[in-house]
Design a protein around this motif. Structure first.
Motif, short mmCIF file in Angstrom:
data_model
loop_
_atom_site.label_atom_id
_atom_site.label_comp_id
_atom_site.label_asym_id
_atom_site.label_seq_id
_atom_site.Cartn_x
_atom_site.Cartn_y
_atom_site.Cartn_z
N ASN A 154 0.81 -1.22 0.00
CA ASN A 154 0.00 0.00 0.00
C ASN A 154 0.84 1.28 0.00
OD1 ASN A 154 0.94 -0.04 2.63
ND2 ASN A 154 -1.08 -0.11 3.58
N VAL A 155 2.18 1.14 0.12
CA VAL A 155 3.08 2.29 0.08
C VAL A 155 4.37 1.87 -0.62
CG1 VAL A 155 4.39 4.00 1.42
CG2 VAL A 155 2.18 3.18 2.27
N ILE A 156 4.88 2.74 -1.49
CA ILE A 156 6.19 2.52 -2.09
C ILE A 156 7.07 3.71 -1.79
CG2 ILE A 156 5.48 0.96 -3.94
CD1 ILE A 156 5.43 3.36 -5.84
N ARG A 157 8.36 3.42 -1.61
CA ARG A 157 9.32 4.51 -1.46
C ARG A 157 9.89 4.81 -2.84
NH1 ARG A 157 15.26 4.60 1.43
NH2 ARG A 157 15.74 3.22 -0.32
N GLN A 158 9.75 6.07 -3.25
CA GLN A 158 10.31 6.53 -4.51
C GLN A 158 11.27 7.68 -4.23
OE1 GLN A 158 7.99 6.44 -8.19
NE2 GLN A 158 6.17 6.68 -6.92
N TYR A 159 12.24 7.84 -5.11
CA TYR A 159 13.21 8.91 -4.95
C TYR A 159 12.72 10.18 -5.64
CZ TYR A 159 16.07 5.00 -3.47
OH TYR A 159 16.53 3.89 -2.82
N ILE A 162 -2.08 2.91 -4.05
CA ILE A 162 -0.74 2.81 -3.47
C ILE A 162 -0.18 4.21 -3.25
CG2 ILE A 162 1.62 2.00 -3.83
CD1 ILE A 162 0.47 -0.32 -5.46
N TYR A 163 0.18 4.48 -2.00
CA TYR A 163 0.76 5.78 -1.64
C TYR A 163 2.26 5.80 -1.97
CZ TYR A 163 -3.39 6.91 1.22
OH TYR A 163 -4.65 7.18 1.66
N THR A 164 2.82 7.00 -1.96
CA THR A 164 4.26 7.18 -2.16
C THR A 164 4.88 7.87 -0.95
OG1 THR A 164 4.27 7.23 -4.59
CG2 THR A 164 6.01 8.45 -3.48
N MET A 165 5.99 7.31 -0.48
CA MET A 165 6.87 8.01 0.46
C MET A 165 8.03 8.53 -0.38
SD MET A 165 8.74 6.77 3.97
CE MET A 165 9.63 5.41 3.23
N LEU A 166 8.20 9.84 -0.42
CA LEU A 166 9.18 10.46 -1.31
C LEU A 166 10.50 10.67 -0.58
CD1 LEU A 166 9.23 11.44 -4.24
CD2 LEU A 166 8.68 13.72 -3.40
N ASN A 167 11.57 10.13 -1.15
CA ASN A 167 12.88 10.12 -0.50
C ASN A 167 13.82 11.16 -1.11
OD1 ASN A 167 15.34 7.46 0.08
ND2 ASN A 167 15.20 9.49 0.92
N LEU A 200 0.62 11.34 -2.04
CA LEU A 200 1.91 11.56 -1.37
C LEU A 200 1.69 11.45 0.13
CD1 LEU A 200 4.85 12.28 -1.33
CD2 LEU A 200 4.24 14.69 -1.58
N LEU A 201 2.25 10.41 0.72
CA LEU A 201 1.98 10.10 2.12
C LEU A 201 2.98 10.74 3.08
CD1 LEU A 201 0.19 8.32 4.03
CD2 LEU A 201 1.98 6.57 3.81
N LEU A 202 4.28 10.56 2.78
CA LEU A 202 5.33 11.01 3.70
C LEU A 202 6.56 11.46 2.91
CD1 LEU A 202 5.28 7.99 6.19
CD2 LEU A 202 4.44 10.28 6.71
N TYR A 203 7.42 12.19 3.60
CA TYR A 203 8.74 12.51 3.07
C TYR A 203 9.78 11.75 3.90
CZ TYR A 203 6.48 16.41 0.69
OH TYR A 203 5.66 17.17 -0.09
N LEU A 204 10.79 11.25 3.23
CA LEU A 204 11.91 10.60 3.90
C LEU A 204 13.17 11.38 3.56
CD1 LEU A 204 13.31 8.25 5.41
CD2 LEU A 204 13.34 7.01 3.24
#
Length: 203
Positions: free
Chosen positions: A88-93, A110-115, A161-165
């Motif tokens: 349900n979440v992917i980390r993308q750059y 599917i949400y994105t955690m942006l890195n 866009l769910l979170l920032y990393l």
């Protein structure tokens, strides 16, 4: 530096909660901390995701500059598989266009955690390449804060866009000074920073 990072965290938190279509917050109570999305507890079933076709690598794949038809075909194939796995979440750059974050979310849930690497692999400051980021320097701090602020503004109001990393295993990129390496610091400030870092990360 502490005050700058506190402001950054507050800025990011405010942006995540109020700038997206969905409400996202981190709730902390006597039971611990949890992620809440639209008023409901949210468990991340996530993975790191990038699209690198055979014969390419992370540097030359240049996926997001392909035609929309190519990107859509790849996403439809990949995200169908991930959805079937209950991801349900992917980390993308950073670098993924906001419209594709929205496409993935609206079509596959599917949400994105942006890195953002946050200086993990070095920085170019005033036209000079700095291979080892010196986080104690005011100039470096200002540069990184400005980069992240621009990032958040650029992705503002992006559904999905769910979170920032910030950073990517940055502790592996730190260089220590000591008798073993004979790489002694040049200034009292560096000594203090290295000593604090060593105490924080050594096990």
């Amino acid at each position: 530096m502490k005050n700058n990072f506190l402001r950054l965290i507050l800025f990011l938190f405010t942006t995540v909660v109020f700038a997206q279509v969905n409400q996202v917050s981190v709730v902390s109570n006597s039971e611990g901390m949890k992620l809440v999305v639209n008023g409901e507890d949210f468990m991340i079933n996530g993975m790191n995701w990038d699209y690198i076709p055979i014969g390419t690598n992370t540097v030359n794949a240049d996926f997001w500059n392909k035609s929309d038809d190519v990107i859509k075909a790849a996403l439809d194939t990949e995200m169908s598989l991930l959805k079937n796995m209950n991801v349900n979440v992917i980390r993308q750059y950073t670098g993924v266009p906001a419209k594709w974050i929205q496409y993935i979310y609206e079509n596959y849930g599917i949400y994105t955690m942006l890195n953002h690497s946050f200086g993990r692999y070095g920085l170019t400051l005033d036209g000079v390449w700095t291979p080892v980021t010196k986080y104690s320097e005011a100039r470096t701090q200002e540069f990184l804060m400005a980069e992240v602020e621009n990032l958040v503004n650029g992705y503002k109001n992006t559904p999905g866009l769910l979170l920032y990393l910030l950073g990517n295993e940055n502790n592996y990129g730190l260089f220590w000074a000591g008798a073993e390496t004979e790489d002694f610091p040049d200034s009292e400030e560096e000594k203090k920073f290295i000593g604090e870092s060593r105490g924080k990360y050594d096990v």
